[in-house]
Design an enzyme around this catalytic site. Structure first.
Site, PDB file in Angstrom:
ATOM      1  N   ASP A   8      -6.539  32.303 -20.658  1.00 35.61           N
ATOM      2  CA  ASP A   8      -5.291  32.953 -21.037  1.00 35.61           C
ATOM      3  C   ASP A   8      -4.724  32.175 -22.231  1.00 35.61           C
ATOM      4  O   ASP A   8      -5.406  31.306 -22.804  1.00 35.61           O
ATOM      5  CB  ASP A   8      -4.325  33.057 -19.843  1.00 35.61           C
ATOM      6  CG  ASP A   8      -3.705  31.714 -19.456  1.00 35.61           C
ATOM      7  OD1 ASP A   8      -4.099  30.666 -20.021  1.00 35.61           O
ATOM      8  OD2 ASP A   8      -2.818  31.715 -18.578  1.00 35.61           O
ATOM      9  N   CYS A  65      -6.860  28.091 -17.965  1.00 32.35           N
ATOM     10  CA  CYS A  65      -5.464  28.509 -18.134  1.00 32.35           C
ATOM     11  C   CYS A  65      -4.657  27.237 -18.411  1.00 32.35           C
ATOM     12  O   CYS A  65      -5.240  26.203 -18.731  1.00 32.35           O
ATOM     13  CB  CYS A  65      -4.955  29.301 -16.931  1.00 32.35           C
ATOM     14  SG  CYS A  65      -4.937  28.402 -15.370  1.00 32.35           S
ATOM     15  N   GLY A  66      -3.344  27.283 -18.310  1.00 30.66           N
ATOM     16  CA  GLY A  66      -2.539  26.114 -18.667  1.00 30.66           C
ATOM     17  C   GLY A  66      -2.841  24.916 -17.784  1.00 30.66           C
ATOM     18  O   GLY A  66      -3.162  23.832 -18.260  1.00 30.66           O
ATOM     19  N   THR A  67      -2.747  25.134 -16.471  1.00 29.95           N
ATOM     20  CA  THR A  67      -3.004  24.049 -15.517  1.00 29.95           C
ATOM     21  C   THR A  67      -4.386  24.129 -14.898  1.00 29.95           C
ATOM     22  O   THR A  67      -4.855  23.158 -14.293  1.00 29.95           O
ATOM     23  CB  THR A  67      -2.000  24.130 -14.349  1.00 29.95           C
ATOM     24  OG1 THR A  67      -2.133  25.431 -13.740  1.00 29.95           O
ATOM     25  CG2 THR A  67      -0.577  23.937 -14.825  1.00 29.95           C
ATOM     26  N   ILE A  69      -4.758  26.025 -12.381  1.00 26.56           N
ATOM     27  CA  ILE A  69      -4.465  26.382 -10.984  1.00 26.56           C
ATOM     28  C   ILE A  69      -4.546  27.894 -10.762  1.00 26.56           C
ATOM     29  O   ILE A  69      -5.185  28.368  -9.808  1.00 26.56           O
ATOM     30  CB  ILE A  69      -3.085  25.829 -10.560  1.00 26.56           C
ATOM     31  CG1 ILE A  69      -3.129  24.301 -10.554  1.00 26.56           C
ATOM     32  CG2 ILE A  69      -2.703  26.353  -9.175  1.00 26.56           C
ATOM     33  CD1 ILE A  69      -1.772  23.638 -10.381  1.00 26.56           C
ATOM     34  N   GLY A  70      -3.921  28.659 -11.623  1.00 20.12           N
ATOM     35  CA  GLY A  70      -3.931  30.116 -11.449  1.00 20.12           C
ATOM     36  C   GLY A  70      -5.351  30.678 -11.504  1.00 20.12           C
ATOM     37  O   GLY A  70      -5.751  31.479 -10.647  1.00 20.12           O
ATOM     38  N   MET A  71      -6.114  30.241 -12.476  1.00 15.85           N
ATOM     39  CA  MET A  71      -7.507  30.699 -12.611  1.00 15.85           C
ATOM     40  C   MET A  71      -8.322  30.279 -11.392  1.00 15.85           C
ATOM     41  O   MET A  71      -9.190  31.021 -10.915  1.00 15.85           O
ATOM     42  CB  MET A  71      -8.144  30.119 -13.870  1.00 15.85           C
ATOM     43  CG  MET A  71      -7.662  30.737 -15.171  1.00 15.85           C
ATOM     44  SD  MET A  71      -8.236  32.454 -15.342  1.00 15.85           S
ATOM     45  CE  MET A  71      -8.142  32.638 -17.134  1.00 15.85           C
ATOM     46  N   HIS A  98     -22.636  18.376  -5.087  1.00 15.56           N
ATOM     47  CA  HIS A  98     -22.332  18.645  -3.677  1.00 15.56           C
ATOM     48  C   HIS A  98     -21.887  20.083  -3.401  1.00 15.56           C
ATOM     49  O   HIS A  98     -22.086  20.570  -2.294  1.00 15.56           O
ATOM     50  CB  HIS A  98     -21.238  17.694  -3.188  1.00 15.56           C
ATOM     51  CG  HIS A  98     -21.724  16.289  -2.982  1.00 15.56           C
ATOM     52  ND1 HIS A  98     -20.992  15.332  -2.320  1.00 15.56           N
ATOM     53  CD2 HIS A  98     -22.899  15.694  -3.357  1.00 15.56           C
ATOM     54  CE1 HIS A  98     -21.691  14.193  -2.290  1.00 15.56           C
ATOM     55  NE2 HIS A  98     -22.843  14.386  -2.926  1.00 15.56           N
ATOM     56  N   HIS A 133     -26.077  19.582   1.630  1.00 12.13           N
ATOM     57  CA  HIS A 133     -25.024  20.279   0.875  1.00 12.13           C
ATOM     58  C   HIS A 133     -25.287  21.781   0.829  1.00 12.13           C
ATOM     59  O   HIS A 133     -24.355  22.578   0.788  1.00 12.13           O
ATOM     60  CB  HIS A 133     -24.911  19.686  -0.530  1.00 12.13           C
ATOM     61  CG  HIS A 133     -24.591  18.231  -0.491  1.00 12.13           C
ATOM     62  ND1 HIS A 133     -23.409  17.737   0.001  1.00 12.13           N
ATOM     63  CD2 HIS A 133     -25.337  17.146  -0.840  1.00 12.13           C
ATOM     64  CE1 HIS A 133     -23.419  16.422  -0.050  1.00 12.13           C
ATOM     65  NE2 HIS A 133     -24.582  16.030  -0.556  1.00 12.13           N
TER      66      HIS A 133
HETATM   67  C1  RB5 Z   1       0.929  30.466 -18.364  1.00 19.31           C
HETATM   68  O1  RB5 Z   1       2.173  30.091 -18.844  1.00 19.31           O
HETATM   69  C2  RB5 Z   1       0.525  29.597 -17.177  1.00 19.31           C
HETATM   70  O2  RB5 Z   1       1.302  29.914 -16.083  1.00 19.31           O
HETATM   71  C3  RB5 Z   1      -0.942  29.789 -16.872  1.00 19.31           C
HETATM   72  O3  RB5 Z   1      -1.695  29.453 -17.978  1.00 19.31           O
HETATM   73  C4  RB5 Z   1      -1.503  28.939 -15.748  1.00 19.31           C
HETATM   74  O4  RB5 Z   1      -1.194  27.600 -15.922  1.00 19.31           O
HETATM   75  C5  RB5 Z   1      -1.243  29.399 -14.387  1.00 19.31           C
HETATM   76  O5  RB5 Z   1      -1.663  28.823 -13.388  1.00 19.31           O
END
Ligand code: RB5
Length: 143
Positions: A8, A65-67, A69-71, A98, A133
């Protein structure tokens, strides 16, 4: 290997870095976007990539993505996908040894360029150990 790469806007700057390493290591990049820094919704891009991994012609995928986490949440909802959110070469290496991770997830706002390069290179070049594994990985798909 054919490797799908999707991001993203939060992962956009790292996509080219990741793609360069994949190419340098002798693999083919399937660029699934996004192609600008304009705001988009990461689940849309995760879906493009996970569809390709599940019988769609790619052996592995990288999501950014930014963190991360979302992906990561999106990827791991899809059966057969073992998404690993990695922050360093060690976690990348162990995710292959593993967990037989077939999906690498990175945080574009978390990682520097050199660390990201290191992660991708290690993730591409580390084999799965199998054995005990494999038994554990099989149990994931039984759930
Ligand atoms: C976008 O601002 C951000 O929320 C997205 O890239 C991601 O970090 C979500 O987990």
């Amino acid at each position: 290997m054919k490797i799908g790469v999707a991001c993203d806007h939060g992962g956009y700057t790292l996509k080219d870095v990741v793609s360069e390493v994949i190419t340098k290591c002798g693999h083919e990049v399937v660029d699934l976007g996004t192609h600008t820094v304009d705001s988009v919704d990461y689940p849309d891009y995760a879906r493009k990539a996970t569809t390709l991994l599940n019988g769609g012609g790619c052996e592995r995928i990288v999501l950014i993505c930014g963190t991360g986490i979302g992906m990561s949440i999106c990827a791991n909802r899809v059966k057969g996908i073992r998404g690993a959110l990695c922050h360093d070469a060690y976690t990348a290496r162990m995710s292959r040894r593993h967990n037989d991770s077939n999906c690498l997830v990175l945080g574009g706002r978390v990682l520097g360029r050199d660390v990201a390069q290191d992660i991708v290179e290690v993730w591409l070049n580390t084999p799965f150990e199998g054995g005990r594994h494999q038994v554990r990985v099989n149990k994931i798909d039984e759930q």
